[in-house]
Design an enzyme around this catalytic site. Structure first.
Site, short mmCIF file in Angstrom:
data_model
loop_
_atom_site.label_atom_id
_atom_site.label_comp_id
_atom_site.label_asym_id
_atom_site.label_seq_id
_atom_site.Cartn_x
_atom_site.Cartn_y
_atom_site.Cartn_z
N LYS A 100 10.44 24.00 -6.82
CA LYS A 100 11.52 24.75 -6.15
C LYS A 100 12.90 24.26 -6.58
O LYS A 100 13.88 25.00 -6.48
CB LYS A 100 11.37 24.70 -4.63
CG LYS A 100 10.13 25.47 -4.18
CD LYS A 100 10.22 26.06 -2.79
CE LYS A 100 9.04 26.99 -2.57
NZ LYS A 100 8.91 27.55 -1.26
N LYS B 275 1.08 32.22 -9.05
CA LYS B 275 0.71 32.61 -7.69
C LYS B 275 1.63 33.71 -7.14
O LYS B 275 2.80 33.79 -7.50
CB LYS B 275 0.66 31.41 -6.75
CG LYS B 275 1.97 30.94 -6.19
CD LYS B 275 1.76 30.09 -4.92
CE LYS B 275 3.08 30.00 -4.17
NZ LYS B 275 3.03 29.66 -2.80
N LYS C 215 6.71 34.82 -2.39
CA LYS C 215 7.85 35.47 -1.71
C LYS C 215 9.12 35.32 -2.49
O LYS C 215 10.02 36.13 -2.39
CB LYS C 215 8.14 34.70 -0.42
CG LYS C 215 7.21 34.85 0.68
CD LYS C 215 7.62 33.82 1.72
CE LYS C 215 6.83 34.01 2.97
NZ LYS C 215 7.14 32.97 3.95
P1 ATP Z 1 6.27 31.41 -1.44
O1 ATP Z 1 5.70 30.44 -2.41
O2 ATP Z 1 5.55 32.71 -1.41
O3 ATP Z 1 7.75 31.58 -1.61
P2 ATP Z 1 5.44 29.53 0.48
O4 ATP Z 1 4.03 29.42 0.12
O5 ATP Z 1 6.31 28.43 -0.01
O6 ATP Z 1 6.07 30.86 0.03
P3 ATP Z 1 5.04 30.16 3.32
O7 ATP Z 1 5.49 31.52 3.39
O8 ATP Z 1 5.43 29.32 4.47
O9 ATP Z 1 5.63 29.45 2.06
O10 ATP Z 1 3.46 30.15 3.18
C1 ATP Z 1 2.66 30.51 4.26
C2 ATP Z 1 1.22 30.25 3.95
O11 ATP Z 1 0.80 31.15 2.92
C3 ATP Z 1 0.94 28.84 3.44
O12 ATP Z 1 -0.23 28.35 4.06
C4 ATP Z 1 0.71 29.03 1.96
O13 ATP Z 1 -0.17 28.07 1.44
C5 ATP Z 1 0.11 30.43 1.92
N1 ATP Z 1 0.33 31.11 0.64
C6 ATP Z 1 1.52 31.40 0.07
N2 ATP Z 1 1.35 32.02 -1.10
C7 ATP Z 1 0.01 32.13 -1.28
C8 ATP Z 1 -0.82 32.69 -2.31
N3 ATP Z 1 -0.30 33.26 -3.37
N4 ATP Z 1 -2.17 32.64 -2.16
C9 ATP Z 1 -2.72 32.05 -1.07
N5 ATP Z 1 -2.00 31.51 -0.08
C10 ATP Z 1 -0.65 31.54 -0.17
#
Ligand code: ATP
Ligand code: LTN
Length: 327
Positions: A111, A192, A195
């Site tokens: 990040k 992956k 968001k």
């Molecule tokens: P992003 O990487 O999408 O910006 P993030 O993973 O940092 O977001 P959160 O939105 O808080 O942050 O994630 C919420 C939950 O969703 C967490 O348990 C994370 O591990 C899961 N998650 C996020 N992206 C994926 C993915 N591509 N596949 C499976 N699980 C995911």
């Protein structure tokens, strides 16, 4: 009943990766566990945010929690910033965590990459996450694969604290899906679904219109073989779509491979789009109902009140053990 805790950040667009990797699991767990699910708004502040947008996204995520099927009668939903013990314990645990451990965290590195400045909060983020979990004597933490390293750190911090000061924390176990722990981006299936992706073609948002969802699935990147087969290494695109199909329809991947044998990607994608739209429409209907009927504020208020009692118990014990003088 065992206690389960997890958190999601109120940022960006809640997508199919969040849903299938973590949030869908929350719903399955609520009948068998004492469930606490948090909107981690303090974590969202680790990168600069527009205040009004953060407020809106927080409310939106609360509605999502309800829309996916979390039942406020069984499950506690609250915002992290409404229980100040999260920040307080995070400080105390920062005095237990090591700089070397934080340096090894890959999410921080990813990040922060390419940024001129990175906040101190982004660096200490995993310790706040440890505080979230440990505050409630959590036994089980359902998360996506990307959070595994943070869970290991949480366990290490808890163990170190317990050894140094005395038993204060339950050691939590991660709960990571065997399939769907890492949903990949539709436009780039080696990365992956995220968001924070630059292109909206990366993800399917849970509030997106059927027409858009359809288009995104039909355009999802696949290989040129036209054979529906699960092989994540050589066929990441179609394997990702198979995973999504399997989880959304609760059908084993092998059954889907058989069903689409010889039919090609076109037919497969068309059916997948239908399955995804069907499921997402249910979520959207419930979202709109909660939005229209109101009540989400009450759910959050009651949630915060309920968990504060548990949080205070932990804080009392931790402060005593650490030698903070109280009169
Ligand atoms: P992003 O990487 O999408 O910006 P993030 O993973 O940092 O977001 P959160 O939105 O808080 O942050 O994630 C919420 C939950 O969703 C967490 O348990 C994370 O591990 C899961 N998650 C996020 N992206 C994926 C993915 N591509 N596949 C499976 N699980 C995911
Ligand atoms: N770091 C997580 C969000 C998060 C979390 C938590 C998950 C914050 N606190 C406690 C589980 C338990 C993320 O970026 N997805």
């Amino acid at each position: 009943m065992k206690r389960v805790f997890s958190g999601v950040q109120p940022t960006g667009t809640i997508h199919l990766g969040n849903y299938l990797g973590a949030m869908k699991r929350f719903v399955d767990l609520q009948d068998d566990y004492e469930s606490i699910f948090c909107i981690v708004d303090l974590h969202a502040l680790t990168v600069p945010r527009d205040p009004e947008e953060l407020r809106n996204k927080t409310r939106e995520l609360a509605l999502f929690y309800l829309a996916i099927g979390l039942d406020p009668e069984k499950t506690t939903i609250f915002t992290q910033s409404s229980v100040s013990a999260h920040s307080e314990l995070a400080w105390l645990l920062q005095c237990v965590a090591h700089v070397g451990e934080l340096n090894r965290m890959t999410q921080y590195k990813e990040k922060g990459q390419g940024k001129d400045t990175v906040t101190a909060g982004l660096y200490t983020y995993p310790v706040l996450m440890a505080a979230d979990i440990l505050l409630y004597q959590t036994e089980v933490v359902p998360v996506g694969e990307d959070q595994k390293q943070h869970l290991e750190l949480t366990r290490d911090i808890a163990q170190r604290f317990n050894n140094r000061y005395g038993e204060a924390f339950t050691i939590p176990e991660p709960l990571i899906n065997e399939i769907g722990a890492r949903i990949m981006a539709l436009d780039e299936p080696t990365k992956k679904m995220s968001k924070s992706a630059e292109s909206p073609n990366n993800y399917i948002g849970l509030l997106e219109e059927p027409k858009i969802i359809n288009k995104k699935i039909m355009r999802a990147v696949t290989d040129s073989e036209n054979e529906v087969r699960f092989d994540p290494e050589n066929k990441p695109g179609i394997s990702n779509l198979l995973t999504i199909y399997s989880l959304m329809s609760e059908t084993p991947v092998s059954e889907l491979e058989q069903k689409y044998q010889g039919l090609g990607y076109g037919a497969f994608k068309k059916d997948l789009a239908e399955v995804v739209v069907d499921r997402i429409s249910e979520i959207q209907d419930r979202y709109r109902r909660w939005e229209k009927d109101g009540g989400v504020e009450d759910v959050l208020r009651q949630g915060a009140e309920k968990v504060s009692v548990i949080a205070e118990e932990t804080m009392e014990r931790v402060k005593d053990l650490m030698g903070l003088y109280r009169v």
